[in-house]
Design an enzyme around this catalytic site. Sequence first.
Site, mmCIF file in Angstrom:
data_model
loop_
_atom_site.group_PDB
_atom_site.id
_atom_site.type_symbol
_atom_site.label_atom_id
_atom_site.label_comp_id
_atom_site.label_asym_id
_atom_site.label_seq_id
_atom_site.Cartn_x
_atom_site.Cartn_y
_atom_site.Cartn_z
ATOM 1 N N SER A 1 0.909 -1.230 -0.109
ATOM 2 C CA SER A 1 -0.086 0.023 0.027
ATOM 3 C C SER A 1 0.742 1.301 0.125
ATOM 4 O O SER A 1 2.089 1.077 0.038
ATOM 5 C CB SER A 1 -1.045 0.060 1.340
ATOM 6 O OG SER A 1 -0.146 0.487 2.342
ATOM 7 N N LYS A 2 0.274 2.332 0.132
ATOM 8 C CA LYS A 2 1.043 3.569 -0.071
ATOM 9 C C LYS A 2 1.621 3.901 0.953
ATOM 10 O O LYS A 2 3.015 4.431 1.059
ATOM 11 C CB LYS A 2 -0.025 4.879 -0.062
ATOM 12 C CG LYS A 2 -0.869 4.993 -1.385
ATOM 13 C CD LYS A 2 -1.398 6.312 -1.788
ATOM 14 C CE LYS A 2 -2.004 6.590 -3.153
ATOM 15 N NZ LYS A 2 -3.026 5.698 -3.163
ATOM 16 N N ARG A 3 1.628 3.072 2.134
ATOM 17 C CA ARG A 3 2.532 3.358 3.538
ATOM 18 C C ARG A 3 3.745 2.651 3.005
ATOM 19 O O ARG A 3 5.003 3.057 3.649
ATOM 20 C CB ARG A 3 1.866 2.251 4.498
ATOM 21 C CG ARG A 3 0.903 3.063 5.304
ATOM 22 C CD ARG A 3 0.419 1.934 6.499
ATOM 23 N NE ARG A 3 0.090 0.785 5.759
ATOM 24 C CZ ARG A 3 0.491 -0.367 5.958
ATOM 25 N NH1 ARG A 3 1.529 -0.412 6.804
ATOM 26 N NH2 ARG A 3 0.090 -1.386 5.651
ATOM 27 N N HIS A 4 3.953 1.922 2.012
ATOM 28 C CA HIS A 4 5.441 1.319 1.582
ATOM 29 C C HIS A 4 6.092 2.356 0.572
ATOM 30 O O HIS A 4 7.225 2.106 0.752
ATOM 31 C CB HIS A 4 5.162 -0.133 1.116
ATOM 32 C CG HIS A 4 4.597 -0.914 2.090
ATOM 33 N ND1 HIS A 4 3.364 -1.494 1.904
ATOM 34 C CD2 HIS A 4 5.096 -1.609 3.058
ATOM 35 C CE1 HIS A 4 2.957 -2.494 3.032
ATOM 36 N NE2 HIS A 4 3.916 -2.548 3.726
ATOM 37 N N GLY A 5 5.511 2.924 0.079
ATOM 38 C CA GLY A 5 5.876 3.887 -0.772
ATOM 39 C C GLY A 5 5.307 3.994 -2.303
ATOM 40 O O GLY A 5 3.907 3.650 -1.990
#
Length: 495
Positions: free
Chosen positions: A250-254
């Site tokens: 997800s966006k949390r990872h980049g």
Amino acid sequence: MKIKDRYAPSPTGLQHIGGMRTALFNYLFAVSRGGTFVLRLEDTDRARFDRRFVENLYDTFEWLGIRWDEGPDIGGPSAPYVQSERLGLYETHARRLHDSGNAYECFCSTGRLAELREARGAESGYDRRCRTMTEAERAERKGRGEVPVLRLKIPLGETTVFSDRLLGTIAWKNEDINPDPVLLKSDRFPTYHLANVVDDHFMGITHVLRAQEWLASTPLHAILYRAFGWEPPEFCHLPMVMGPDGKKLSKRHGATSVDEFRRLGCLPEALLNYVALLGCSYEEGKAFYTLAELAERFSLDRLNKAPAVFDYKKLAWYNGHYLRGKSDAELAALAMPYAVEQGLFGAEGAAPSESQRAGFLGAMPLIRERASFLGEIPDKLRYLFAEPGVPEAGEFIPKKADLDRTIALLEAGRAFVPELAVLSDAECEALVKTGAERVGAKLGDLMMPLRVALTGSRVSPPLFGSVRVLGPDRALARVDRALEKLRSSCGPSSP
Ligand code: GLU
């Protein structure tokens, strides 16, 4: 058997790595089997639909070089390939399910459904209230002008069994399936389940390769196929794609959208190569594949059950490999838009002058080994195009030397500059070596002050190549500025 598969995105967001992987695997599977790959737009969620996402879809796959054999833009025997243009077909088939007793009308208001969710939790779903409604009440409510939705009547007390190519036989108690989901909304638009099944059937889809998050919908689809009396396609739910921490990517990872990777300066061939390995193993010991090589090798037997991990560092490594394979001219052409955008030639967006363009091309060998993404290139070359500040005197001083010695070394180095600007690397090396011997210094000690003077830093891309790009005049001017600063840093000479 003639294979036909499809990528069926909903244009409600940018194309992301997961969608790209689904499209790629469907493409590779179809090509590997001499089959047909279809693109279908599942645009029934009108609230979240945006034309810009359709454009992003075309643009992304154009850039990646993935083409379909049938689709909205090129047509085909099952046209139209856009669900909002096929509403009549869904309505007819919804009716069919209703008439055969497999679906029923539901009049529950959105308010009631929201209360239900609140009281029972979002997961538990609908309480099947209208399933047992009498004909009389139904007629009365319609008479009042209420417009029902149509829900699937899930056969209770049974278990639905289907087989997944990767996960094997899956049995799902019908009581555990999403309770009587809506098939046709009150605006006459179908929901995903109805439209997806009707289209897969009428488009002759033989294989459904899709993300594992759709697995919970498959028992419903199996029930729909049975209710219609149709043969279901073969299902294959692809392994999940996780972030480096083991949680769903997800966006949390980049970056997760293909656009973001593109803006960073990822090459399409690198992204394709890397994404093709997410959940699929090819040959032992071979890391690099072209799209054609992947298509030759792809097979459903090569899919892994275990989730795949999206490793940003590995992608950077792949991209670096493909960057290194480019000629100077190719690399300069690819990196140029990033350089212009990042203001390498003046203000942001400023185009290069003729000499800057030539310098940029000449600088490609300096960063080819040092960049993972195209977007990193301009900053690594900035010292060649804008005058770097002259560092503090301490920066120039090699180990065990003092300021006077450093000035002497830089003066010795200055004498070579005009020649360095025209000689090859090997000739430069020989020249500087002899020079170092002459002044009784180690090669590195002679080079250090020169490097700091020319590049503004103790660590830089190769020095000789940098002098060639700068040209003798600019290089000498930089050395002179540095000498001036070093000399003025010496205290007043003692009497
Ligand atoms: N429209 C669905 C999506 O957005 C399609 C899922 C499927 O392949 O059945 O992914």
